[in-house]
Write a protein that holds these residues in place. Structure first.
Motif, PDB file in Angstrom:
ATOM      1  N   THR A 150      43.386  46.690  27.809  1.00  0.00           N
ATOM      2  CA  THR A 150      43.750  45.921  29.006  1.00  0.00           C
ATOM      3  C   THR A 150      42.649  44.933  29.375  1.00  0.00           C
ATOM      4  O   THR A 150      42.908  43.758  29.663  1.00  0.00           O
ATOM      5  CB  THR A 150      44.017  46.861  30.190  1.00  0.00           C
ATOM      6  N   LEU A 151      41.405  45.402  29.340  1.00  0.00           N
ATOM      7  CA  LEU A 151      40.284  44.547  29.715  1.00  0.00           C
ATOM      8  C   LEU A 151      40.046  43.444  28.693  1.00  0.00           C
ATOM      9  O   LEU A 151      39.839  42.278  29.050  1.00  0.00           O
ATOM     10  CB  LEU A 151      39.018  45.387  29.877  1.00  0.00           C
ATOM     11  N   LEU A 152      40.089  43.792  27.411  1.00  0.00           N
ATOM     12  CA  LEU A 152      39.857  42.785  26.377  1.00  0.00           C
ATOM     13  C   LEU A 152      40.956  41.736  26.356  1.00  0.00           C
ATOM     14  O   LEU A 152      40.711  40.569  26.031  1.00  0.00           O
ATOM     15  CB  LEU A 152      39.750  43.453  25.013  1.00  0.00           C
ATOM     16  N   GLY A 153      42.170  42.138  26.710  1.00  0.00           N
ATOM     17  CA  GLY A 153      43.253  41.163  26.768  1.00  0.00           C
ATOM     18  C   GLY A 153      42.955  40.039  27.737  1.00  0.00           C
ATOM     19  O   GLY A 153      43.277  38.868  27.471  1.00  0.00           O
TER      20      GLY A 153
ATOM     21  N   GLN B 176      41.543  39.532  42.594  1.00  0.00           N
ATOM     22  CA  GLN B 176      41.867  39.860  41.207  1.00  0.00           C
ATOM     23  C   GLN B 176      40.606  40.006  40.361  1.00  0.00           C
ATOM     24  O   GLN B 176      40.518  40.888  39.503  1.00  0.00           O
ATOM     25  CB  GLN B 176      42.789  38.800  40.599  1.00  0.00           C
ATOM     26  N   VAL B 177      39.616  39.152  40.595  1.00  0.00           N
ATOM     27  CA  VAL B 177      38.350  39.260  39.874  1.00  0.00           C
ATOM     28  C   VAL B 177      37.669  40.582  40.213  1.00  0.00           C
ATOM     29  O   VAL B 177      37.183  41.297  39.325  1.00  0.00           O
ATOM     30  CB  VAL B 177      37.419  38.077  40.207  1.00  0.00           C
ATOM     31  N   ASP B 178      37.629  40.924  41.502  1.00  0.00           N
ATOM     32  CA  ASP B 178      37.004  42.174  41.915  1.00  0.00           C
ATOM     33  C   ASP B 178      37.693  43.375  41.273  1.00  0.00           C
ATOM     34  O   ASP B 178      37.041  44.322  40.824  1.00  0.00           O
ATOM     35  CB  ASP B 178      37.046  42.316  43.438  1.00  0.00           C
ATOM     36  N   ALA B 179      39.015  43.350  41.243  1.00  0.00           N
ATOM     37  CA  ALA B 179      39.770  44.453  40.649  1.00  0.00           C
ATOM     38  C   ALA B 179      39.427  44.594  39.169  1.00  0.00           C
ATOM     39  O   ALA B 179      39.257  45.715  38.662  1.00  0.00           O
ATOM     40  CB  ALA B 179      41.271  44.229  40.832  1.00  0.00           C
ATOM     41  N   PHE B 180      39.336  43.481  38.488  1.00  0.00           N
ATOM     42  CA  PHE B 180      39.008  43.507  37.061  1.00  0.00           C
ATOM     43  C   PHE B 180      37.606  44.064  36.830  1.00  0.00           C
ATOM     44  O   PHE B 180      37.397  44.925  35.958  1.00  0.00           O
ATOM     45  CB  PHE B 180      39.109  42.100  36.475  1.00  0.00           C
TER      46      PHE B 180
END
Length: 238
Positions: A153-156, A222-226
């Motif tokens: 999920t993160l690499l995507g 969204q950045v914080d969540a990531f």
């Protein structure tokens, strides 16, 4: 932000897609830029946790509400004295809740840096306990599956082109995180993951971004969540 009291930890449930998250964390805005207005509160109380002392700012400055800090840390301390198998007996307090916790500000409150450092330590401890509890209940194979899903999920998102990794604010004049700053951090995270080097979570936890508008910014939530999920993966891989 209100505290998440769902009682679920990252290891207790399937990883959600980043686009569906609406998560706030301690501010990653640059000092003096886009700082949230402090909230007035009653007179703060002294720390009462065993062996816990935090310095206070001067009376004319704003710091974390001591009553909120002490109450929350007391709850976390209560969780840490349980056994790993009893971890879920204290709903609402886990590594994710510690990571996402923010406090109101009052005049003469606690200095933020020592409190944030303690929260980081507690998050590390709880993440270790949650991993042990998950593996004990579900087995190491399920844990590896969880890590693989989270990593994919993160690499995507990390593999997306510069300027396209996150949403832009819905309103043109709304402030957000500088696209350039966020992309630089994402590139550093990608390099670490691809090289199999250990990544220090402080690289993400202490990240600070300039403010920008329109096409030059990403939506902060969204950045914080990531980045929260990046810290989750870093701790899980230890």
């Amino acid at each position: 932000m209100s505290e998440n009291t769902s009682g679920s930890s990252p290891a207790d449930q399937p990883t959600r897609t980043i686009d569906g998250l609406d998560t706030h964390t301690r501010s990653r805005s640059a000092p003096g830029q886009h700082a949230p207005a402090p909230q007035t509160a009653g007179q703060a109380t002294a720390a009462h946790g065993a062996g816990r002392k935090f310095s206070r700012v001067t009376e004319e400055r704003w710091g974390y509400d001591p009553a909120e800090v002490d109450d929350f840390l007391d709850r976390v301390d209560a969780v840490l004295v349980t056994t790993a198998g009893d971890l879920r007996s204290a709903p609402g307090v886990g590594s994710r809740q510690v990571r996402e916790r923010v406090f109101d500000r009052v005049q003469g409150g606690y200095e933020s840096a020592p409190v944030d450092a303690r929260l980081d330590e507690l998050e590390d401890q709880l993440a270790d306990r949650e991993r042990e509890a998950f593996i004990h209940e579900h087995g190491p194979e399920r844990w590896e599956e969880h890590l693989e899903l989270l990593g994919q999920t993160l690499l995507g998102r990390l593999n997306r082109p510069h300027g396209e990794r996150f949403r832009q604010p819905s309103q043109r004049k709304q402030l957000g995180y500088s696209v350039a700053d966020v992309d630089v951090l994402c590139d550093r995270i990608t390099e670490h993951f691809r090289s199999d080097e250990d990544l220090d979570p402080s690289l993400v936890r202490t990240a600070v971004f300039r403010q920008a508008q329109a096409q030059r910014c990403y939506e902060e939530q969204q950045v914080d969540a990531f980045l929260d999920r990046v810290v989750e993966l870093i701790l899980a891989l230890r």
